[in-house]
Scaffold this active site. Structure first.
Site, PDB file in Angstrom:
ATOM      1  N   ASP A  30     -49.424  -3.359 -16.211  1.00 55.65           N
ATOM      2  CA  ASP A  30     -49.628  -4.711 -15.695  1.00 55.65           C
ATOM      3  C   ASP A  30     -50.880  -5.318 -16.332  1.00 55.65           C
ATOM      4  O   ASP A  30     -51.912  -4.653 -16.482  1.00 55.65           O
ATOM      5  CB  ASP A  30     -49.768  -4.683 -14.175  1.00 55.65           C
ATOM      6  CG  ASP A  30     -49.579  -6.049 -13.561  1.00 55.65           C
ATOM      7  OD1 ASP A  30     -48.554  -6.262 -12.889  1.00 55.65           O
ATOM      8  OD2 ASP A  30     -50.461  -6.921 -13.758  1.00 55.65           O
ATOM      9  N   ILE A  31     -50.799  -6.595 -16.688  1.00 59.20           N
ATOM     10  CA  ILE A  31     -51.922  -7.250 -17.371  1.00 59.20           C
ATOM     11  C   ILE A  31     -53.108  -7.478 -16.434  1.00 59.20           C
ATOM     12  O   ILE A  31     -54.255  -7.572 -16.901  1.00 59.20           O
ATOM     13  CB  ILE A  31     -51.427  -8.574 -18.014  1.00 59.20           C
ATOM     14  CG1 ILE A  31     -52.359  -9.011 -19.134  1.00 59.20           C
ATOM     15  CG2 ILE A  31     -51.232  -9.659 -16.982  1.00 59.20           C
ATOM     16  CD1 ILE A  31     -51.775 -10.113 -20.018  1.00 59.20           C
ATOM     17  N   ASN A  87     -41.122  -7.179  -5.423  1.00 55.54           N
ATOM     18  CA  ASN A  87     -41.225  -8.414  -4.660  1.00 55.54           C
ATOM     19  C   ASN A  87     -40.010  -9.284  -4.962  1.00 55.54           C
ATOM     20  O   ASN A  87     -39.560  -9.348  -6.110  1.00 55.54           O
ATOM     21  CB  ASN A  87     -42.503  -9.165  -5.050  1.00 55.54           C
ATOM     22  CG  ASN A  87     -43.751  -8.354  -4.760  1.00 55.54           C
ATOM     23  OD1 ASN A  87     -43.875  -7.753  -3.702  1.00 55.54           O
ATOM     24  ND2 ASN A  87     -44.681  -8.320  -5.708  1.00 55.54           N
ATOM     25  N   VAL A  96     -43.074 -13.455 -11.286  1.00 56.28           N
ATOM     26  CA  VAL A  96     -42.314 -13.394 -12.543  1.00 56.28           C
ATOM     27  C   VAL A  96     -40.856 -13.133 -12.180  1.00 56.28           C
ATOM     28  O   VAL A  96     -40.529 -12.107 -11.571  1.00 56.28           O
ATOM     29  CB  VAL A  96     -42.856 -12.286 -13.472  1.00 56.28           C
ATOM     30  CG1 VAL A  96     -41.972 -12.156 -14.705  1.00 56.28           C
ATOM     31  CG2 VAL A  96     -44.299 -12.585 -13.878  1.00 56.28           C
ATOM     32  N   HIS A 100     -38.562  -6.554 -11.534  1.00 55.20           N
ATOM     33  CA  HIS A 100     -39.461  -5.474 -11.939  1.00 55.20           C
ATOM     34  C   HIS A 100     -39.925  -4.715 -10.708  1.00 55.20           C
ATOM     35  O   HIS A 100     -39.998  -5.266  -9.607  1.00 55.20           O
ATOM     36  CB  HIS A 100     -40.676  -6.018 -12.703  1.00 55.20           C
ATOM     37  CG  HIS A 100     -41.408  -7.102 -11.986  1.00 55.20           C
ATOM     38  ND1 HIS A 100     -40.964  -8.407 -11.951  1.00 55.20           N
ATOM     39  CD2 HIS A 100     -42.540  -7.081 -11.251  1.00 55.20           C
ATOM     40  CE1 HIS A 100     -41.801  -9.140 -11.240  1.00 55.20           C
ATOM     41  NE2 HIS A 100     -42.758  -8.360 -10.788  1.00 55.20           N
ATOM     42  N   HIS A 102     -43.201  -2.442  -9.308  1.00 58.12           N
ATOM     43  CA  HIS A 102     -44.611  -2.097  -9.490  1.00 58.12           C
ATOM     44  C   HIS A 102     -44.807  -0.644  -9.088  1.00 58.12           C
ATOM     45  O   HIS A 102     -44.411  -0.254  -7.982  1.00 58.12           O
ATOM     46  CB  HIS A 102     -45.514  -2.938  -8.578  1.00 58.12           C
ATOM     47  CG  HIS A 102     -45.478  -4.409  -8.822  1.00 58.12           C
ATOM     48  ND1 HIS A 102     -46.520  -5.095  -9.410  1.00 58.12           N
ATOM     49  CD2 HIS A 102     -44.541  -5.351  -8.527  1.00 58.12           C
ATOM     50  CE1 HIS A 102     -46.222  -6.389  -9.470  1.00 58.12           C
ATOM     51  NE2 HIS A 102     -45.025  -6.565  -8.933  1.00 58.12           N
TER      52      HIS A 102
HETATM   53  P1  5GP Z   1     -44.705 -10.247  -9.102  1.00 61.02           P
HETATM   54  O1  5GP Z   1     -45.665 -11.022  -8.252  1.00 61.02           O
HETATM   55  O2  5GP Z   1     -43.687 -11.130  -9.762  1.00 61.02           O
HETATM   56  O3  5GP Z   1     -44.052  -9.102  -8.352  1.00 61.02           O
HETATM   57  O4  5GP Z   1     -45.589  -9.526 -10.198  1.00 61.02           O
HETATM   58  C1  5GP Z   1     -45.695  -9.976 -11.498  1.00 61.02           C
HETATM   59  C2  5GP Z   1     -46.689  -9.073 -12.195  1.00 61.02           C
HETATM   60  O5  5GP Z   1     -46.577  -9.294 -13.584  1.00 61.02           O
HETATM   61  C3  5GP Z   1     -48.145  -9.346 -11.812  1.00 61.02           C
HETATM   62  O6  5GP Z   1     -48.734  -8.154 -11.314  1.00 61.02           O
HETATM   63  C4  5GP Z   1     -48.778  -9.804 -13.122  1.00 61.02           C
HETATM   64  O7  5GP Z   1     -50.108  -9.354 -13.276  1.00 61.02           O
HETATM   65  C5  5GP Z   1     -47.840  -9.228 -14.163  1.00 61.02           C
HETATM   66  N1  5GP Z   1     -47.779 -10.000 -15.392  1.00 61.02           N
HETATM   67  C6  5GP Z   1     -47.595 -11.351 -15.491  1.00 61.02           C
HETATM   68  N2  5GP Z   1     -47.567 -11.721 -16.776  1.00 61.02           N
HETATM   69  C7  5GP Z   1     -47.724 -10.588 -17.514  1.00 61.02           C
HETATM   70  C8  5GP Z   1     -47.771 -10.340 -18.907  1.00 61.02           C
HETATM   71  O8  5GP Z   1     -47.665 -11.236 -19.756  1.00 61.02           O
HETATM   72  N3  5GP Z   1     -47.942  -9.049 -19.297  1.00 61.02           N
HETATM   73  C9  5GP Z   1     -48.051  -8.016 -18.380  1.00 61.02           C
HETATM   74  N4  5GP Z   1     -48.227  -6.791 -18.884  1.00 61.02           N
HETATM   75  N5  5GP Z   1     -48.011  -8.227 -17.065  1.00 61.02           N
HETATM   76  C10 5GP Z   1     -47.843  -9.491 -16.618  1.00 61.02           C
END
Ligand code: 5GP
Ligand code: ZN
Length: 115
Positions: A30-31, A87, A96, A100, A102
């Site tokens: 994760d970034i 999520n 996103v 996915h 986590h």
């Molecule tokens: P969500 O809230 O959709 O479950 O989590 C999305 C996750 O994607 C977040 O933890 C965010 O930090 C990660 N993320 C968003 N954009 C990028 C990216 O460009 N690269 C990586 N490696 N992680 C990302």
């Protein structure tokens, strides 16, 4: 999905620290990590949310869970424990819209939200 960042990472069109690659999914860091271990497991197919899963995705999901277990072991967090979560949509806090999971661990993760 040209605009989808996770599709871009999966196709090699955007950078990420990839820790696992399979024919139908990959895992990368994760970034913005929320814990010492924060890895995302992502199907190569663009499925926006959990709601888009179909029965034929069940074997893929099983392989992704096993891969998460293996990553947890290899990162040394299996015995202390970790969290694997997805999520979904607004109330689930999804940001996103490419499905996915986590994998989080390496510190106490705090109160359970599911009990
Ligand atoms: P969500 O809230 O959709 O479950 O989590 C999305 C996750 O994607 C977040 O933890 C965010 O930090 C990660 N993320 C968003 N954009 C990028 C990216 O460009 N690269 C990586 N490696 N992680 C990302
Ligand atoms: Zn996508």
């Amino acid at each position: 999905m040209d605009a989808c960042i996770f599709c871009k990472i999966a196709s090699g069109g955007a950078k990420a620290t990839i820790v696992h690659e399979s024919p139908d999914f990959l895992a990368f860091e994760d970034i913005h990590p929320q814990a010492p271990v924060h890895t995302l497991l992502v199907p190569r197919e663009h499925l926006p949310t959990l709601n888009d899963l179909r029965p034929e995705h069940a074997p893929l999901l099983g392989r992704m869970v096993l891969a998460a277990r293996d990553i947890a072991r290899s990162r040394g967090i299996a015995e202390r424990g970790y969290r694997l979560l997805a999520n979904c949509n607004a109330d689930g806090g999804q940001a996103v819209f490419h499905l996915h999971f986590h994998l989080l661990g390496g510190r106490p993760l705090g109160a359970k939200l599911c009990s």
